[in-house]
Structure formats: C-alpha cells, structure tokens
Design an enzyme around this catalytic site. Sequence first.
Site, short mmCIF file in Angstrom:
data_model
loop_
_atom_site.label_atom_id
_atom_site.label_comp_id
_atom_site.label_asym_id
_atom_site.label_seq_id
_atom_site.Cartn_x
_atom_site.Cartn_y
_atom_site.Cartn_z
N ARG A 78 1.23 -1.31 0.08
CA ARG A 78 -0.20 0.07 0.38
C ARG A 78 0.85 1.70 0.21
O ARG A 78 0.48 2.41 -0.67
CB ARG A 78 -0.86 -0.25 1.12
CG ARG A 78 -2.02 1.25 0.95
CD ARG A 78 -3.60 0.37 1.96
NE ARG A 78 -4.11 0.92 1.85
CZ ARG A 78 -5.10 1.21 0.74
NH1 ARG A 78 -5.08 0.57 0.07
NH2 ARG A 78 -6.22 1.97 1.12
N PHE A 81 1.95 2.36 -3.71
CA PHE A 81 0.70 3.43 -4.49
C PHE A 81 0.73 4.78 -3.50
O PHE A 81 0.33 5.41 -4.72
CB PHE A 81 -0.80 2.55 -3.47
CG PHE A 81 -1.70 3.23 -4.16
CD1 PHE A 81 -2.13 3.02 -5.27
CD2 PHE A 81 -2.49 3.52 -3.65
CE1 PHE A 81 -3.25 3.73 -5.77
CE2 PHE A 81 -4.32 4.51 -3.54
CZ PHE A 81 -4.46 4.37 -5.12
N TYR A 82 0.85 4.46 -2.10
CA TYR A 82 0.51 6.04 -1.68
C TYR A 82 1.26 6.93 -1.37
O TYR A 82 2.00 8.00 -2.38
CB TYR A 82 -0.28 5.62 -0.60
CG TYR A 82 -0.92 5.47 -0.02
CD1 TYR A 82 -1.88 6.75 -0.54
CD2 TYR A 82 -1.79 4.90 0.33
CE1 TYR A 82 -3.43 6.26 0.21
CE2 TYR A 82 -3.19 4.47 0.62
CZ TYR A 82 -3.88 5.38 0.91
OH TYR A 82 -5.21 5.20 0.32
N SER A 83 2.91 6.22 -2.59
CA SER A 83 4.32 7.57 -2.83
C SER A 83 3.62 8.02 -3.94
O SER A 83 4.17 8.62 -4.47
CB SER A 83 5.26 6.62 -2.90
OG SER A 83 5.35 4.79 -4.01
#
Length: 333
Positions: A78, A81-83
């Site tokens: 996750r 993805f958030y990076s």
Amino acid sequence: MLDNIRFKILNTIEHLCMLCVEQMYKLPSTSPSMILNGQNYEWNNKIDDKDRRNFTQYIYVLSTIHRLVRTQSRMNIRELFYSQVNLFRHQRVSDNIIEQIARHLCVDRRQLGFVATAKGFCAGNIQYRNLRSGDIIDCNQLSNGQLIVDDDVEIIETEHRISFILVVEKDTVFQHLLNNGFLIRYRNACLITGRGQPDHATRSFLQQLSRLYNDTPIYILTDCDIFGVLIACTYQSSLNENYRNRIRWLGVWPEELISLSSLTISQTLPITDERERRMINRFIQRSDINDEWRRQVSFFEQHQRKMEIEAIYENGTKSLIDDYLHAKLMGHR
C-alpha cells in the site's frame, strides 16, 4: 534472501533498463521495447498518454524493486501506491505490476521487497523471534494479541508445548474469547485469527506452527455460511499435505442450525443471495472435499439458512467458551 536470487533480480532489472534506454536513443520511428524473461513489451504504435503512463508506472515499480532488493529493505504494497497516487490512480494497478514482475522473474512478492498489510493476530502460548530485528515476542504477555507481520519470523518452542491451536474466522470472536478468559481456561492453547480470508503472513505463521508442533491438533471456528467454510478450506490447503489431516473444522456446522434454533440461541438468516447459492452448489460438486464437509454444506442447500458465530452468545443464553466450544473441544480431544 539468498544472494543468488538478489543478484538475479538486480541484474535482470539493470539489463532491462539498459535495453530500454538504448531503444530510446534509436531512430525516432522506433518505440521503446523491453524483454523480461522472454516476455516482450513493445510500444510499436505512436505513444499516447495512456502508453506513456503505463511505461512510467512499470519503470517506477522496477526502480523501487531495485532499491528495495539492493538495500534489503521492505515496503508495504500500500505504501508503493501512496508514494505515487497520481501516477497509479488505483492500488490494483500497482499491485498488478508487482505480481506481473514477480511472475516473470519466477520469485514471490516478498523476494521483491514487498509485504502485505498485516491483518492477522495471534495470542497464547507462542514465542517467536523476528529474524530481521532479533526481537523475541512472547504472546502470553499480550492481553489483546500480537499482530502477525509479513516478515521473517522463527517460532520458538516453548517449555510447555501447545495443547491445541484454535483458528477463528473473525476478529470480533477472537477478542471475545480473549476478553472472556479463553486462554485462562486453556492455558497452553494458541489462538489465531486471519480476520476473514487469511493473508500470506497468517497462513505462513500457521504453517510454521504446524511443522514445529507436528502432533498438535488444529481447530477452525467459522461463521455458519459458505464463506466460513471456504475460509476453513483456505487454512487447510495452506498446510503441507502431511499436516492437513490435523485440521478439524469445529463449526459452526450447518446441521447445528436446527438444534441451536430450537434452544432460541441463534438468530438464523435466510440464504437469499443467488451468488451464495451457486457457491454452495459448486462446493458440493468439488472432488477435493472430504465427505463430512460436503455433507455439512449440503444442509445449506436443504434448509437455506445460515448463522454468524456471534449469535451463539450475543443474547446471553449460552456461553461460547463454557458451553459451545468446551463441548466441541472435548469431543475432538
């Protein structure tokens, strides 16, 4: 991670990126192309915004993997993805790229440096060592259980051997058992939950427990519905074939719906979803299911009713630990 696997991953990524750069410096008519373990990636047509985004996503994941493997670090999937939320837009995009690269390199996700979000919990007579940090975790000292991380752990055999392992489907039931003294009554027991369908870390943890305590019974407690039965099957199939026969599904069994209902203990629910009915029918037809489990699931088909575990104790007329589970455990030990 073994050095030869690390070198293989690093060398393949570096070679791939070098080929890609070389392609970019060729004639303008030539679009970038990549070959990864025999799989060819080409953009032969004019590159539009979608192609450019796909290419950038792939290269970004490759560069992240290279950094993780080179430094022997870990990243939550996750986190990836958030990076770059604006690049990926949906987590399934980054997840799919990770799985694609893992397949082509013939390695698993963890060998690329990615771990899943931890969701399982364990409690009771368990000690284990985190092989990365060296920390020793004693689950007997934790009142609410220990999160099972997707990491390298080594379970330590305790002085008092585990008497049995109870795997429960839901976190609510796991916490109910802890709060109502399950591990006081069964001091040498081990309690595990995957909080629904178990993740890789929870399945791996149970595998290691089953190997270390190779004669310890493993019991599974799930909701009385087809989803609970499939979760029990997931735990069973995750074990080595030599250990699968130690798994016992304690229930809640479909055939118990009648007796529990007659005692006004349960609040049974009708099976009205057509998808559930199809799943029940497919399960009954499976050739890899033992006859007892198939017989139990046939009750769903006959009576079209289901029940959640919480119904046993929520109205206060019956104790999950002292009445229901105690009778079940005594019948199997």
